[in-house]
Write a protein that holds these residues in place. Structure first.
Motif, mmCIF file in Angstrom:
data_model
loop_
_atom_site.group_PDB
_atom_site.id
_atom_site.type_symbol
_atom_site.label_atom_id
_atom_site.label_comp_id
_atom_site.label_asym_id
_atom_site.label_seq_id
_atom_site.Cartn_x
_atom_site.Cartn_y
_atom_site.Cartn_z
ATOM 1 N N CYS A 51 0.826 -1.208 0.000
ATOM 2 C CA CYS A 51 0.000 0.000 0.000
ATOM 3 C C CYS A 51 0.861 1.259 0.000
ATOM 4 C CB CYS A 51 -0.940 -0.013 1.206
ATOM 5 S SG CYS A 51 -2.012 1.440 1.319
ATOM 6 N N LEU A 146 -6.634 11.671 -2.956
ATOM 7 C CA LEU A 146 -6.762 10.235 -2.744
ATOM 8 C C LEU A 146 -5.731 9.745 -1.740
ATOM 9 C CD1 LEU A 146 -7.639 7.324 -3.415
ATOM 10 C CD2 LEU A 146 -6.115 7.413 -5.401
ATOM 11 N N LEU A 150 -6.918 8.597 1.982
ATOM 12 C CA LEU A 150 -6.800 7.161 2.248
ATOM 13 C C LEU A 150 -5.914 6.905 3.458
ATOM 14 C CD1 LEU A 150 -7.487 4.285 1.430
ATOM 15 C CD2 LEU A 150 -5.541 4.322 -0.138
ATOM 16 N N THR A 154 -7.843 5.697 6.843
ATOM 17 C CA THR A 154 -7.480 4.351 7.291
ATOM 18 C C THR A 154 -6.940 4.389 8.719
ATOM 19 O OG1 THR A 154 -6.930 3.713 5.022
ATOM 20 C CG2 THR A 154 -6.083 2.330 6.790
ATOM 21 N N LEU A 181 -13.190 -0.056 -2.121
ATOM 22 C CA LEU A 181 -11.934 0.671 -2.279
ATOM 23 C C LEU A 181 -11.848 1.290 -3.675
ATOM 24 C CD1 LEU A 181 -9.228 1.471 -1.022
ATOM 25 C CD2 LEU A 181 -8.257 -0.657 -1.934
ATOM 26 N N PHE A 184 -13.977 4.302 -3.562
ATOM 27 C CA PHE A 184 -13.231 5.333 -2.845
ATOM 28 C C PHE A 184 -12.225 6.003 -3.773
ATOM 29 C CE2 PHE A 184 -9.710 6.869 -0.300
ATOM 30 C CZ PHE A 184 -10.299 7.410 0.830
ATOM 31 N N GLY A 185 -11.452 5.198 -4.505
ATOM 32 C CA GLY A 185 -10.421 5.736 -5.372
ATOM 33 C C GLY A 185 -10.985 6.560 -6.516
ATOM 34 N N LEU A 268 -15.264 2.283 5.130
ATOM 35 C CA LEU A 268 -15.092 2.304 3.684
ATOM 36 C C LEU A 268 -16.416 2.132 2.941
ATOM 37 C CD1 LEU A 268 -12.883 2.482 1.496
ATOM 38 C CD2 LEU A 268 -12.629 -0.007 1.659
ATOM 39 N N SER A 271 -18.325 4.852 0.845
ATOM 40 C CA SER A 271 -17.812 5.276 -0.461
ATOM 41 C C SER A 271 -18.572 4.653 -1.611
ATOM 42 C CB SER A 271 -16.327 4.905 -0.590
ATOM 43 O OG SER A 271 -15.554 5.549 0.388
#
Length: 405
Positions: A51, A146, A150, A154, A181, A184-185, A268, A271
């Motif tokens: 990540c 982003l 993130l 997180t 995810l 979200f992105g 999450l 999103s």
């Protein structure tokens, strides 16, 4: 002709291709997995290394092409030295973790990929890449937004979910986290496009609707805190109206049902939204705020609050709120909105103030403390980001074809 033995370069290429395939397969397996993380197997450190390595790579791209990959509103607030320190820290942690796992043969292939991200990032300039002058009004993808959101979300919400869990046995990587995810992105990367569309309609509304100057002057004269509370109330009344329409207008429900298709809630899960819902809701909420003349600093603070609350209210968090639960929207309150139990269907619409639902008679009334089931009743929402974006239109086309026949 006599058979020729493969050259050393051909042997190397043949050996390299299966190796790359193994790395891709192992990375895919890791990213498609869900459930509890077992300490001692290298899964946690590998996921963290991958990540951070990938985010560091995105970070150096943002340094190289700031006019296209960073958010204009955030550029003005950046301290470049702090950004470099953040990028350096990501590279350092990712590099150390991936090397450690490679040496001790723990998920070696995935850690090779993580370390490759680190090496490519350093080769592109790393934390020392220069930033020159650039135009400020270009189309952009919000890579910086982003990365920062993130990392921040997180860190904050995973800690909260572990300290104050609503469901103690719910893993961090629950089922469907991969789809959310991606939501979200994409939502963060396309923030520029969405804001452009929203601002177009909001500004057109300002030109068409003649505001009451006396009311605007009155609102702008109110002190910051009471004006902020009034702004939240106006926004929440607009949110309540459009949210209720999503549930009661059949085609709008097809759009909104994508959001309700999550079967397990965490930070999450909020999103998961159809792109059309994001745009329509923002237009519906922001238009009255601008027409009524709320101060820019108040609207900016509202955006910060709504951003936090939208994530927090979906989180796997339970805190004793006491009487406040009848005043403000909490995770407990909003979890009931996502419940598939009959008592909760079409209830708890408010985003900020729970008393709005009590006032309009749409608050959940039950002695049960927490919901037992979540999701959409009577409809099968497809999995995967693109399928979910196409879902409202695909159903409509299918129904039209059946009617024509």
């Amino acid at each position: 002709m006599p058979n020729q033995d493969p050259s050393p370069s051909q042997n190397a290429s043949a050996a390299l291709l299966p190796r790359v395939g193994e790395i891709v397969d192992d990375a895919t397996d890791l990213l498609s997995a869900d459930g509890e993380l077992t300490p001692g197997q290298g899964t946690i450190t590998t996921a963290l290394a991958l990540c951070l390595g990938f985010l560091s790579f995105l970070g150096v791209l943002a340094f190289l092409f700031p006019e296209y990959l960073t958010t204009p509103e955030l550029r003005r607030a950046y301290n470049v030295d702090w950004c470099r320190a953040l990028l350096f820290s990501g590279l350092l942690v990712s590099g150390m973790l991936s090397l450690f796992n490679i040496v001790f043969n723990r998920r070696r292939n995935v850690n090779v990929l993580a370390f490759a991200f680190v090496l490519v990032t350093i080769a592109l300039g790393g934390a020392k890449v220069p930033v020159g002058d650039f135009p400020d009004h270009t189309p952009y993808l919000g890579f910086d937004w982003l990365i920062l959101d993130l990392l921040g979300s997180t860190t904050v919400f995973v800690i909260l979910e572990k300290l104050f869990p609503l469901y103690r046995n719910q893993p961090i990587f629950r089922k469907e986290w991969q789809t959310d995810l991606i939501h979200f992105g994409v939502n963060h990367l396309l923030v520029g496009l969405m804001l452009l569309i929203v601002n177009f309609f909001v500004h057109r509304a300002q030109l068409i609707v003649v505001g009451e100057e006396g009311l605007q002057q009155f609102i702008s004269s109110i002190h910051f805190l009471p004006q902020l509370l009034l702004c939240l109330l106006v926004a929440d009344l607009a949110e309540y109206a459009v949210h209720r329409a999503y549930h009661e207008v059949p085609w709008l429900w097809k759009v909104h049902s994508v959001h309700h298709s999550v079967n397990t809630l965490d930070w999450l899960a909020g999103s998961r939204l159809h792109m059309l819902e994001i745009i329509v809701t923002r237009i519906a909420v922001l238009t009255p705020l601008f027409l009524l003349g709320f101060d820019k600093s108040v609207v900016d603070m509202y955006i910060v609050i709504v951003g936090f609350q939208a994530v927090f209210n979906h989180a796997n968090v339970h805190i004793p709120w006491g009487p406040l639960k009848y005043l403000i929207v909490t995770p407990d309150f909003h979890h009931w909105h996502h419940s598939s139990e009959q008592v909760a269907i079409d209830k708890n619409y408010a985003a900020h103030f729970a008393f709005i639902d009590y006032l309009f008679g749409t608050a959940v009334k039950t002695d049960q403390q927490f919901p037992a089931t979540y999701g959409v009743v009577g409809s099968k929402i497809p999995e995967g980001y693109l399928s979910q974006q196409a879902y409202p239109f695909r159903k409509r086309r299918k129904k039209a074809a059946e009617t024509a026949n």
